[in-house]
Design a protein around this motif. Structure first.
Motif, PDB file in Angstrom:
ATOM      1  N   LEU A   1       0.799  -1.224   0.000  1.00 32.65           N
ATOM      2  CA  LEU A   1       0.000   0.000   0.000  1.00 32.65           C
ATOM      3  C   LEU A   1       0.836   1.280   0.000  1.00 32.65           C
ATOM      4  N   PRO A   2       1.873   1.417   0.831  1.00 36.94           N
ATOM      5  CA  PRO A   2       2.651   2.666   0.802  1.00 36.94           C
ATOM      6  C   PRO A   2       3.262   2.961  -0.568  1.00 36.94           C
ATOM      7  N   PHE A   3       3.663   1.928  -1.284  1.00 32.63           N
ATOM      8  CA  PHE A   3       4.255   2.124  -2.600  1.00 32.63           C
ATOM      9  C   PHE A   3       3.201   2.537  -3.627  1.00 32.63           C
ATOM     10  N   VAL A   4       2.036   1.932  -3.533  1.00 31.88           N
ATOM     11  CA  VAL A   4       0.932   2.297  -4.428  1.00 31.88           C
ATOM     12  C   VAL A   4       0.513   3.744  -4.194  1.00 31.88           C
ATOM     13  N   LEU A   5       0.343   4.113  -2.927  1.00 30.51           N
ATOM     14  CA  LEU A   5      -0.063   5.481  -2.594  1.00 30.51           C
ATOM     15  C   LEU A   5       1.011   6.503  -2.952  1.00 30.51           C
TER      16      LEU A   5
ATOM     17  N   LYS B   1       2.537  11.081  -5.609  1.00 22.59           N
ATOM     18  CA  LYS B   1       3.852  11.661  -5.918  1.00 22.59           C
ATOM     19  C   LYS B   1       4.599  12.064  -4.647  1.00 22.59           C
ATOM     20  N   LYS B   2       4.644  11.112  -3.716  1.00 24.18           N
ATOM     21  CA  LYS B   2       5.392  11.270  -2.469  1.00 24.18           C
ATOM     22  C   LYS B   2       6.406  10.136  -2.382  1.00 24.18           C
TER      23      LYS B   2
ATOM     24  N   GLU C   1       2.580   7.573   7.139  1.00 18.60           N
ATOM     25  CA  GLU C   1       1.163   7.944   7.222  1.00 18.60           C
ATOM     26  C   GLU C   1       0.281   6.700   7.381  1.00 18.60           C
ATOM     27  N   VAL C   2       0.574   5.670   6.612  1.00 20.60           N
ATOM     28  CA  VAL C   2      -0.190   4.424   6.695  1.00 20.60           C
ATOM     29  C   VAL C   2      -0.021   3.798   8.083  1.00 20.60           C
TER      30      VAL C   2
END
Length: 75
Positions: free
Chosen positions: A36-40, A45-46, A54-55
């Motif tokens: 999920l962190p990589f997808v988000l 664009k972070k 954040e997750v």
């Protein structure tokens, strides 16, 4: 059961985001791995590290989360 709960919890926090919950090949790497962190990060664009923090914050705020997991970390 736990994997299903985790999937449903994440979907509530991040609706309409496609992510995977995997079981690492080595038990020393934990019980589950979530992309999920990589997808988000790509979507927003972070950096994955910032998004991962954040997750982590959102997941650890969940009281029920603490019943299932003793530790969560971004690696």
């Amino acid at each position: 059961m736990i994997k299903t709960w985790l999937n449903n919890t994440i979907k509530e926090l991040y609706p309409s985001i496609d992510f995977d919950i995997l079981t690492p090949p080595n038990s020393e790497l934990g019980d589950y791995s979530i992309n999920l962190p990589f997808v988000l990060a790509k979507k927003d664009k972070k950096t994955p590290a910032d998004t991962g923090k954040e997750v982590l914050g959102k997941l650890t705020e969940d009281k029920e989360f603490k019943e299932y997991f003793s530790k969560i970390e971004f690696a």
